[in-house]
Structure formats: structure tokens, C-alpha cells
Design a protein around this motif. Sequence first.
Motif, short mmCIF file in Angstrom:
data_model
loop_
_atom_site.label_atom_id
_atom_site.label_comp_id
_atom_site.label_asym_id
_atom_site.label_seq_id
_atom_site.Cartn_x
_atom_site.Cartn_y
_atom_site.Cartn_z
N HIS A 50 0.85 -1.19 0.00
CA HIS A 50 0.00 0.00 0.00
C HIS A 50 0.89 1.24 0.00
O HIS A 50 2.09 1.15 0.27
CB HIS A 50 -0.90 0.01 1.24
N SER A 51 0.26 2.37 -0.27
CA SER A 51 0.97 3.65 -0.15
C SER A 51 -0.03 4.78 0.02
O SER A 51 -1.21 4.63 -0.32
CB SER A 51 1.86 3.92 -1.36
N ALA A 57 3.65 13.85 -2.02
CA ALA A 57 4.66 13.01 -1.38
C ALA A 57 4.10 11.61 -1.18
O ALA A 57 2.92 11.45 -0.87
CB ALA A 57 5.09 13.61 -0.04
N GLN A 58 4.95 10.60 -1.35
CA GLN A 58 4.55 9.20 -1.24
C GLN A 58 5.05 8.63 0.09
O GLN A 58 6.23 8.76 0.42
CB GLN A 58 5.13 8.38 -2.38
N TYR A 59 4.14 7.97 0.81
CA TYR A 59 4.47 7.38 2.12
C TYR A 59 4.06 5.92 2.10
O TYR A 59 3.08 5.54 1.47
CB TYR A 59 3.68 8.07 3.23
N GLY A 60 4.80 5.10 2.82
CA GLY A 60 4.47 3.69 2.93
C GLY A 60 5.58 2.94 3.63
O GLY A 60 6.44 3.54 4.29
N LEU A 68 10.60 1.48 -5.05
CA LEU A 68 9.61 2.50 -4.72
C LEU A 68 10.25 3.54 -3.81
O LEU A 68 10.89 3.18 -2.82
CB LEU A 68 8.41 1.86 -4.01
N ASP A 69 10.07 4.79 -4.13
CA ASP A 69 10.63 5.87 -3.32
C ASP A 69 9.55 6.36 -2.36
O ASP A 69 8.77 7.24 -2.69
CB ASP A 69 11.12 7.01 -4.22
#
Length: 179
Positions: A50-51, A57-60, A68-69
Amino acid sequence: MVRKIYQLRVALDGVTPPVWRRVQVPGAFTLDRIHRVIQYAMGWRDYHLHSFDIGGAQYGEPDPDGDLDLVDELEVRLDAVATEGTRLRYTYDYGDWWEHTVDVEEVLAADPDERYPLCLEGAGICPPEDVGGAFGYAEAVAVLHDPAHPEYAAVRERFGGVPESFDPRLATTLLRRLA
């Protein structure tokens, strides 16, 4: 200091009948706990990646392979990235690609007599894991509306009920495990 509670409306995009939940969570929850709230409230089983996308901004969960950044969700509190009116995107299961719109509807003072998180209301049964995305869900819902369909019994058992049903009390019971 007054604890802040975030009221979130979580909606699964692209499905009919609509699937959504209204939950209240402490603003101090980290994004990994918000992920678990969404999983329990919606009815997912947390089998997939998931993210979150918040303001671009991408979080996970950090990707050990570096493909994946993502900013580590364990390090970010909800109240550090969202305020009333913020819209988050939550994607679950990169195969079926379930996208959710998460709106911060209100930021409230915590009720000292209430335990959080909790589910206030919602609609629709969440699609079962690995049903095949929105297209597979639509096919399954069509089967559930046709008791004469040869796959009706199997699909109903997999769903655990009719697509329109939802019990927020059951979701709250599951959410109490996070408290």
C-alpha cells in the motif's frame, strides 16, 4: 493538552454500490496506524502493499529493493501532514489497484469518555481480496443480484453478505485492537 481527533471519510473509488467509511482517529497516529485503521474499517486483510499520496509526497513501508521511493510511514504522524480539508490518496494492492479517497472532514477535541479509533458509519461491503479490481468486483456484484446464477452461493460466501450491507459496530470492534 487537548488530544486532537481526526474525522476521516474513506471512500473506495470506482465501485458500485459505493463503499465508504467514516472513522475517527487520534491525530497522533502514524501513517502505518492509519493504514491499519483503513484495513480494519474497510474489511481488507492487509495481504498486499500500500501507499499514501499526500500533497504529492509518497508514504508507505520502505522498499528494501529501492524500486519505490516512499517516506517511511512509521516516522510520520497524521497531524504532521494533514489538517481539516486535506485530501489523501491511499492505494492498496498494486495488482487490483484499489484507490481510496481519504478526506479529513473535521479535527475535533477528543471526547474524554470515548475510546479511539472508532467507526461512525459507512456503506457497502469491501470487495474480497484478489477479486480482480473494480471490474472483478462489478462482476461479483452482478452475480450476487442474481440468485439463479450458478456461482451465486460461492460468491455470496466469499463476500460474507450482500454488497450493500455494513455494520459500523463490527468495524469499531476490530479498530479497538489498535487502541
